[in-house]
Scaffold this motif. Structure first.
Motif, short mmCIF file in Angstrom:
data_model
loop_
_atom_site.label_atom_id
_atom_site.label_comp_id
_atom_site.label_asym_id
_atom_site.label_seq_id
_atom_site.Cartn_x
_atom_site.Cartn_y
_atom_site.Cartn_z
N THR A 85 43.64 41.45 52.23
CA THR A 85 44.23 42.30 53.27
C THR A 85 43.98 41.59 54.59
O THR A 85 43.13 40.71 54.68
CB THR A 85 43.57 43.69 53.31
OG1 THR A 85 42.16 43.52 53.28
CG2 THR A 85 44.01 44.54 52.14
N ALA A 89 39.93 36.52 45.25
CA ALA A 89 41.02 37.10 46.03
C ALA A 89 42.34 37.03 45.26
O ALA A 89 42.63 36.05 44.60
CB ALA A 89 41.16 36.36 47.36
N TYR A 143 36.88 39.61 35.49
CA TYR A 143 37.87 39.73 36.56
C TYR A 143 37.87 41.13 37.14
O TYR A 143 37.96 41.31 38.35
CB TYR A 143 39.27 39.38 36.06
CG TYR A 143 39.46 37.93 35.71
CD1 TYR A 143 38.75 36.92 36.35
CD2 TYR A 143 40.37 37.55 34.73
CE1 TYR A 143 38.94 35.58 36.03
CE2 TYR A 143 40.57 36.22 34.40
CZ TYR A 143 39.85 35.24 35.04
OH TYR A 143 40.04 33.93 34.71
N ASN A 144 37.82 42.12 36.26
CA ASN A 144 37.85 43.49 36.76
C ASN A 144 36.75 43.70 37.80
O ASN A 144 36.94 44.43 38.77
CB ASN A 144 37.66 44.48 35.61
CG ASN A 144 38.92 44.56 34.74
OD1 ASN A 144 40.00 44.10 35.15
ND2 ASN A 144 38.78 45.11 33.54
N LYS A 145 35.65 43.03 37.57
CA LYS A 145 34.53 43.19 38.49
C LYS A 145 34.74 42.41 39.79
O LYS A 145 34.30 42.83 40.84
CB LYS A 145 33.25 42.69 37.79
CG LYS A 145 32.00 43.43 38.24
CD LYS A 145 30.85 43.32 37.24
CE LYS A 145 30.28 41.93 37.18
NZ LYS A 145 29.47 41.72 35.96
N HIS A 146 35.38 41.26 39.68
CA HIS A 146 35.38 40.36 40.84
C HIS A 146 36.65 40.32 41.69
O HIS A 146 36.61 39.84 42.81
CB HIS A 146 35.04 38.93 40.39
CG HIS A 146 33.64 38.77 39.95
ND1 HIS A 146 33.22 39.06 38.66
CD2 HIS A 146 32.52 38.38 40.61
CE1 HIS A 146 31.93 38.83 38.55
NE2 HIS A 146 31.48 38.42 39.72
N VAL A 147 37.75 40.77 41.15
CA VAL A 147 38.99 40.61 41.93
C VAL A 147 39.08 41.61 43.06
O VAL A 147 38.55 42.72 42.98
CB VAL A 147 40.27 40.73 41.07
CG1 VAL A 147 40.33 39.61 40.03
CG2 VAL A 147 40.36 42.10 40.42
N TYR A 148 39.75 41.19 44.10
CA TYR A 148 40.09 42.11 45.20
C TYR A 148 41.39 41.62 45.80
O TYR A 148 41.75 40.44 45.67
CB TYR A 148 38.97 42.15 46.25
CG TYR A 148 38.90 40.92 47.12
CD1 TYR A 148 39.48 40.90 48.40
CD2 TYR A 148 38.27 39.75 46.66
CE1 TYR A 148 39.42 39.75 49.19
CE2 TYR A 148 38.21 38.61 47.44
CZ TYR A 148 38.78 38.60 48.71
OH TYR A 148 38.73 37.47 49.48
N GLU A 149 42.07 42.53 46.46
CA GLU A 149 43.36 42.15 47.01
C GLU A 149 43.20 41.72 48.46
O GLU A 149 42.50 42.38 49.23
CB GLU A 149 44.33 43.33 46.89
CG GLU A 149 45.75 42.93 47.24
CD GLU A 149 46.76 44.04 46.90
OE1 GLU A 149 47.83 44.07 47.55
OE2 GLU A 149 46.49 44.87 46.01
N ARG A 158 46.49 43.65 37.08
CA ARG A 158 46.83 44.37 38.33
C ARG A 158 48.33 44.26 38.48
O ARG A 158 48.86 43.44 39.24
CB ARG A 158 46.12 43.73 39.53
CG ARG A 158 44.61 43.87 39.54
CD ARG A 158 44.15 45.29 39.86
NE ARG A 158 42.69 45.39 39.83
CZ ARG A 158 41.97 45.58 38.71
NH1 ARG A 158 42.56 45.67 37.53
NH2 ARG A 158 40.66 45.66 38.78
N PRO A 181 33.67 36.50 44.84
CA PRO A 181 34.82 37.41 44.88
C PRO A 181 36.10 36.61 44.62
O PRO A 181 36.22 35.46 45.05
CB PRO A 181 34.82 37.94 46.32
CG PRO A 181 33.52 37.52 46.93
CD PRO A 181 32.98 36.38 46.14
N LYS A 212 40.36 31.26 52.00
CA LYS A 212 40.46 32.26 50.94
C LYS A 212 40.63 31.59 49.56
O LYS A 212 40.12 32.07 48.55
CB LYS A 212 41.63 33.21 51.25
CG LYS A 212 41.26 34.27 52.29
CD LYS A 212 40.13 35.13 51.73
CE LYS A 212 39.47 36.00 52.79
NZ LYS A 212 38.29 36.70 52.20
#
Ligand SMILES: Cc1ncc(C[n+]2csc(CCOP(=O)(O)OP(=O)(O)O)c2C)c(N)n1
Ligand SMILES: Cc1ncc(C[n+]2csc(CCOP(=O)(O)OP(=O)(O)O)c2C)c(N)n1
Ligand code: SF4
Ligand code: SF4
Ligand SMILES: [Mg+2]
Ligand SMILES: [Mg+2]
Lengths: 550, 283, 550, 283
Positions: free
Chosen positions: B219, B245, B211-217, B175, B243, B232
């Protein structure tokens, strides 16, 4: 040796080191030269501590078994040291707790009377001693005022009480020499490093090297030093290399166990060619050993520490002047050659107290390292005739400065090419050749006593004191290599010319200097080794010597 | 100064597909940007350990100390102490920073010394051919643990929070936009910053898909609040499915160590004179 | 040397080590003795890797520059190694990507046809090689089936395609010797330790020692070993000492940088008299240096590592049998004397592959340590004639077992008394005297070549291979001290009897063994040193040798 | 076995009034109790570092490894791995466990190896005469920091929580009853346990008065709940004035490392045979 030995003893916490120093300073004011040995076990309160102050006309560097005054704050001091008394010796003791012959002063009563702290018993005892020794009270007063920071009035009051309690028994002669600063070996090293431009000192406490940390931390402001005490010795060494790469003249200090943890960083210094000064103060090992006592048993470890082969400079000074002078040399050479410089000492030197005569030391200057002349694009590891690559410092708009723990090319980029590997190893080792030449201008091997004698004592570091003094009695030659790496073969050979019998004197159990000179084709005829944690006293060395020379 | 100019003569020897490429390209971009914004490149120093990650210093033409395994942090600290005007960026492996020399990041965080640590966390020893590290999941089969490890991973960011770090973030080499923002933010942060960069090792622990499946940014996250940061940070324990973060978990201001140290410094004009004075005190 | 050299090369990730091993195993089945050198840079994919397999009638221990077969998976292999070709040599290469003379096989096409993984290109190439060399397909098949665990059918299919593509060019003779296990030096050490009773191995990965960790971890179940990989080398060493104190025969392994971090623990082992075996595999330093290459530059570091003076046993084996045998001795001696035993090797020995002939090794047994006889109350550090204090293990209702890093009394309680300090140092050092006597029953100094020759090569560890082989050509004597501490002066002197010219051959830049023998009063006449990270090839040593013997 | 019998020939050399005496007496009591309850004393092993605290092993007549500064934990781990039937108790200083060798408690906690670490936290280096440690308050004037330290202390218990320790407690040498209960509980706990014992150093950092005023014993605290543990652990940061909770903050059950390791062990009957078999695989 036309002088006096005074032993003061008590428990840890009684301020025996400080009391010894005060006595030393009083003699200093009387024009005497001082050597003080301080003996203490590894504990904070209790146990038995003692200081032996020698005050002589000419400088000495060792203690004697026999003493002229025994000052006892407790019974142990009498019991453990009465064998040291001569017929003419005087004993002064705390009659409130000690049974002894000699002069008793009721120290406890006095301090209770005066509502003085317990620790000031030694001031009272020193007062009594001064009187007994025929030393004027005003000398005591002057010394106390200058060197006691807390409760000075109280201390003077109890000292005066002591002074009054006692009768004059002797009359210490006043000599005409000017008083000199009294420094521990550690302090002399600190000032020598400062003289050579030290700007940062990083260390983790470890006896007997901690004195250097404490001293430099105390005077940091005066010299604008950064003094840092990080999490452990690994951090010490690596931070120091970062600091040095950042352009600051940086030194570290430790003892054997801590040095173990610095060896990986030392090897990194060797490969990355980042200058560093390492002070190692030895104590008896293996491992924790006897941490507050003395030994010279890490010579080969320190000499060979770190994987791979690289040039290192190592000195082992034998008294405060040498410590001062060679510490300056060490930092200069480290920066000139971009190699580690090691100052190898021991507890005896580190914590021993010496009259320090700056005038007797050749004046050295901080040297500038060899700097990039900007004529060619910058290469951190430029391969030169001497092996030394000119330095540039960050930030420099025109230079990218890359240092590397891998074998690297001139620019500092990692390489695995066989030719480059050899070439760079040659470059780094070549520095040693130039260093050897350079060192020809220094007296790398000391020479004392009867220089024509065919019997010579061989010593290094702190054993020098005893050897030099005893040599006068026996008419011997003394040879003391100060530089131990690169070993000064040429000067050493000269010093040995005409020697028929060479006797090594070392504070270890295997004869480490002997093994070192063996490597260079020299042999000794006899070894006198002592490894009970104590330095040689003059008498011990004398009796050992008598067994090997007839 | 552009990115090309940042290249060196060194040949890149990472495996094709390695997450390190993204880190390399991103840091080059960030350095270029910082430089364009006015910070001179010759005041940048990179420090690295030993491992695949560490080769990064050979690939960027700025000042660097290619140090030893596990010891990036103290070297970086030493450089910063020598010259607080420099920006010092450490590039460490997970074996490096969280294993061999774990104590150093704890103490650097405690001191809040103003350096940035970028941890290439591939959760494996890459260069020594695939052993487990402190962040490998339980049961990881590496060459030193062919039947699987018997230990849970550490959560290095939780440890950083407990150590007093003032900037804690996680990024993912895949990312790159966030990576870039985070690098820049960390470098500009005054105080100790650490970014755990999830960096897949295609050869020994290929985690891209996971990771592609589980990462999120992150917010609407308030990075000034310890409790929120902790929540977090502990959402994913580097072991269980959860998830993951990305972003800056924690960012606060505290006095920095080097300034405290330098405060104690004064200018000495004549050392020789001072030595004389000092000696006089010892008479 | 009536044999063959086959070089196979490609990129990291092409499976070059494995491919070399397969070729070695095929020759093994043909009755040849094997030595394989594997050369790779420190990266995981790309770069250039190659293996040189030597297959000879009698055992050898070094590679040759010249090769008989060059097997190229990529262009680099041709470009970098064609200088090694003789007139009679054959080249086999991947015609899908390589330009060369010789025999091309379209490897890429073949594997695409067969839907085989890229890595199986080397199987195809080996197939082609076997045919060209006149080796029967069923030998290949047998070796593949035993040693390829994944996709065996696919691999055989592509190998067969390679076999069919090529014409027979030579006819490798079948020898009548039985095949032997092929072991790396690391594996031989592992088995030797197991033979000596190893129960726990603790290590942190570090090239070139990691092979031992990986091997023992892999076979841990078979031998009920505990194999632990902790946070760093400090933890490794200290955990190992805890484990050993707990009664488990424990070893650790590392290379120079990791060893630095173990030195403090090593000294602790010396003082606490807790047995430990340390395997150190050298690579070029200083610092990170050239991590996947070879050197013999840590001898003096390892020999002197750790503060203080204590007895250590150190061996440096020169091939797999010696590695096996002396590793058993090392663990036995460590437990018998309660001292550290060090096995000092290098990348060449650790990762080189050798035919291993167990029958040629004297059979040793795990020895029991000296145990407490319960006649007197237990004293962990009982002062005995040999210096060895009988052991007792926890739990023992009748014994309290206290070990200590401080100098201690017989019971293990800390002491600072001068007499006790000397006494205990004497006790610990006395073990060395008994060890020296004990070692007389071993061949501590190897002896090869023309034992009457007045010209002798002096070598240690892995350089033995090249020295022994070249000595046959030149009619030289070879002297190889295996035990390096305590140095076997007596046997060494005997081996040197009648030598007029002694030439040392070492993989370092200063001549470390030379320095060691100097300490014992021996000298060399010439030094042949190589320090580009590569071991001596036979030809290199020959040409270096020609310069010094005329 | 009674307490007298636990004495050795060693002379005690702690300063009069030192908090270490209470620790010594208490551990002797606890060992005696454990022994009376059926656990043999010869299966107890004490490990210590170097420092004033470490002398404790010289004063108790049970098996012991008097090790080196900072390395109590790995030695204790090694002993436990050698023989999981033993109870292994480490006695460390704060300089020791939280400074020189900090990494080891983190990893021992991560592994959850069943040893007990008792940290004599006097917040000063005692034996080397009074330098600051990782838990000394900001501004502490020791011999290496005569103008006061420039760093905040670590909260070692917060660090332990972040490292996965399964038993975390604080005690005070001057509250001997709780000290005794806590020692016993920790030793009986299956898994890694660490007790931070506030131990005043009368010579270099006399904290009796301060602690006497601020300590209180945890009540109605659920030691199974991470968040509660964290809250109570972070109440006092070893720096600011705050109530100082004593007792067991955290206590949970998790698999222990040594059992995982031993699971992998099998009995080998004939090593020589096995060597032969292994060699055959290498032909
Ligand atoms: C003191 C020491 N121990 C071990 C090594 C060997 N070593 C080199 S790199 C490495 C591990 C690298 O792992 P990591 O830090 O995760 O970096 P990566 O290769 O995964 O990027 C090890 C163990 C070393 N160089 N120094
Ligand atoms: C590697 C190493 N570094 C330094 C020392 C010196 N040293 C001995 S004890 C000690 C500090 C002890 O402090 P702490 O662990 O807090 O114990 P305390 O004396 O306060 O009980 C130090 C630094 C050492 N023995 N080994
Ligand atoms: S081994 Fe892993 S981390 Fe190393 S270069 Fe290859 S993919 Fe990247
Ligand atoms: S110095 Fe402090 S910790 Fe050490 S014995 Fe004295 S009071 Fe206790
Ligand atoms: Mg990694
Ligand atoms: Mg403490």
């Amino acid at each position: 040796m036309n002088g006096y030995s005074i032993l003061i003893g008590g428990k840890a916490g009684d301020g025996i080191n400080q009391a010894g120093l005060l006595i030393a300073r009083i003699f200093n004011q009387l024009g005497y030269r001082i050597y003080m040995y301080y003996d203490y076990p590894s504990l904070i309160r209790g146990g038995h501590n003692f200081s032996i102050v020698r005050a002589t006309k000419n400088k000495v560097g060792t203690h004697q078994n026999q003493i002229d005054f025994l000052l006892a704050l407790n019974q142990d001091t009498i019991d453990l040291h009465k064998h040291r008394l001569k017929k003419t010796s005087n004993v002064i003791y705390d009659s409130d707790g000690v049974k002894s012959e000699g002069i008793g002063i009721p120290l406890k009563t006095v301090i209770q009377d005066e509502k003085a702290p317990v620790i000031s018993r030694n001031s009272c005892l020193i007062g009594g001693f001064c009187k007994a020794a025929g030393i004027k009270y005003n000398i005591l007063e002057q010394v106390f005022k200058k060197h006691i920071s807390r409760d000075i009035e109280l201390n003077l009051r109890v000292a005066h009480r002591g002074y009054k309690e006692v009768k004059e028994l002797a009359k210490i002669r006043i000599l005409s020499k000017r008083p000199l600063p009294l420094l521990t070996g550690n302090e002399a090293i600190g000032l020598g490093l400062i003289k050579g431009g030290l700007s940062t000192y990083i260390a983790y406490p470890m006896t007997p090297s901690s004195g250097l940390l404490h001293f430099l931390a105390r005077i940091a402001k005066d010299f604008s030093l950064k003094v840092i005490h990080p999490e452990n010795e690994i951090a010490v060494m690596l931070m120091a290399l970062g600091s040095s790469y950042g352009g600051e003249k940086t030194a570290v200090g430790t003892s054997g166990g801590g040095f173990c943890l610095m060896t990986e960083g030392l090897s990194l210094a060797g490969m990355s060619e980042v200058p560093i000064v390492v002070m190692v103060s030895q104590r008896p090992g293996p491992s924790t050993g006897v941490p507050t006592y003395t030994a010279q048993s890490d010579l080969h470890f320190v000499l060979n520490a770190g994987q791979g082969e690289f040039t290192r400079f190592m000195v082992s000074p034998g008294n405060a002047e040498e410590a001062y002078y060679w510490s300056t040399v060490a930092i200069n050479i480290s920066w000139r050659y971009q190699i580690p410089s090691i100052i190898l000492v021991d507890k005896t030197l580190s914590e021993g107290v010496f009259s320090f005569d700056k005038e007797a030391v050749k004046n050295l200057k901080e040297e500038k390292p060899i700097l990039w002349d900007k004529k060619q694009p910058y290469k951190r590891y430029l391969d030169t005739k001497t092996g030394i690559s000119p330095l540039s410092f960050i930030p420099n708009k025109d230079a990218v400065i890359k240092v590397n723990s891998y074998t690297h090319d001139e620019y500092g980029i990692t390489t695995e090419e066989p030719q480059m590997i050899s070439l760079m190893q040659d470059k780094r080792l070549r520095k040693e050749q130039y260093l050897i030449q350079d060192l020809e201008k220094y007296e790398t091997v000391n020479f004392f006593g009867d220089k024509g004698s065919s019997v010579a004592l061989l010593c290094w570091g702190s054993t020098k004191g005893a050897c030099v003094e005893i040599s006068e009695k026996f008419g011997l030659r003394v040879v003391q290599p100060i530089v131990l790496s690169p070993f000064p073969v040429k000067q050493f050979r000269e010093r040995l010319k005409g020697v028929k019998k060479l006797i090594s004197v070392e504070n270890n159990s295997t004869g480490q200097l002997v093994r070192l000179i063996n490597q260079h084709g020299f042999n000794v005829d006899e070894k006198i080794l002592k490894y009970d944690g104590r330095p040689f006293s003059l008498e011990e060395l004398e009796s050992d010597l008598k067994k090997v020379i007839k | 100064m552009n990115q090309k100019q940042l290249a060196t003569s060194a040949k890149n020897t990472w495996c094709p597909g390695c997450g390190n490429f993204a880190i390399l390209n991103t840091i080059k971009k960030v350095l270029t940007v910082i430089n364009e914004e006015g910070f001179p490149l010759d005041k940048i120093v990179m420090v690295s350990g030993i491992g695949c990650h560490a080769k990064i210093v050979d690939y960027i033409d700025v000042n660097s100390y290619y140090a030893i395994h596990g010891r990036v942090t103290p070297v970086a600290e030493g450089i910063k102490l020598a010259n607080p005007d420099l920006k010092v960026i450490g590039f460490a492996g997970d074996g490096d920073a969280y294993g061999e020399g774990l104590e150093h990041i704890v103490f650097a965080a405690k001191r809040n010394i103003d350096i940035t640590m970028i941890v290439h966390n591939n959760r494996v020893y890459g260069l020594t051919t695939g052993q487990y590290t402190p962040t490998s999941p339980l049961g990881f089969k590496g060459r030193s643990t062919p039947s699987g490890t018997a230990e849970l991973p550490l959560n290095p960011l939780e440890l950083m929070l407990a150590s007093g770090a003032t900037f804690i973030a996680r990024a993912y080499s895949n990312r790159m936009d966030l990576l870039k923002r985070t690098f820049k933010e960390a470098i500009l942060h005054k105080g100790f910053s650490l970014i755990d960069v999830l960096q897949p090792c295609v050869t020994f622990f290929n985690t891209y898909e996971y990771y592609n499946k589980h990462v999120y940014e992150l917010t609407s996250h308030d990075s000034q609040i310890f409790d929120q940061a902790l929540k977090k940070i502990s959402e994913w324990d580097y072991n269980s499915e959860a998830p993951i973060a990305l972003g800056t978990f924690y960012k606060i201001e505290k006095p920095v160590f080097e300034e405290q140290i330098l405060k104690q410094k004064t200018k000495v004009l004549d050392r020789n004179l001072k030595i004389k004075e000092t000696l006089a005190n010892y008479i």
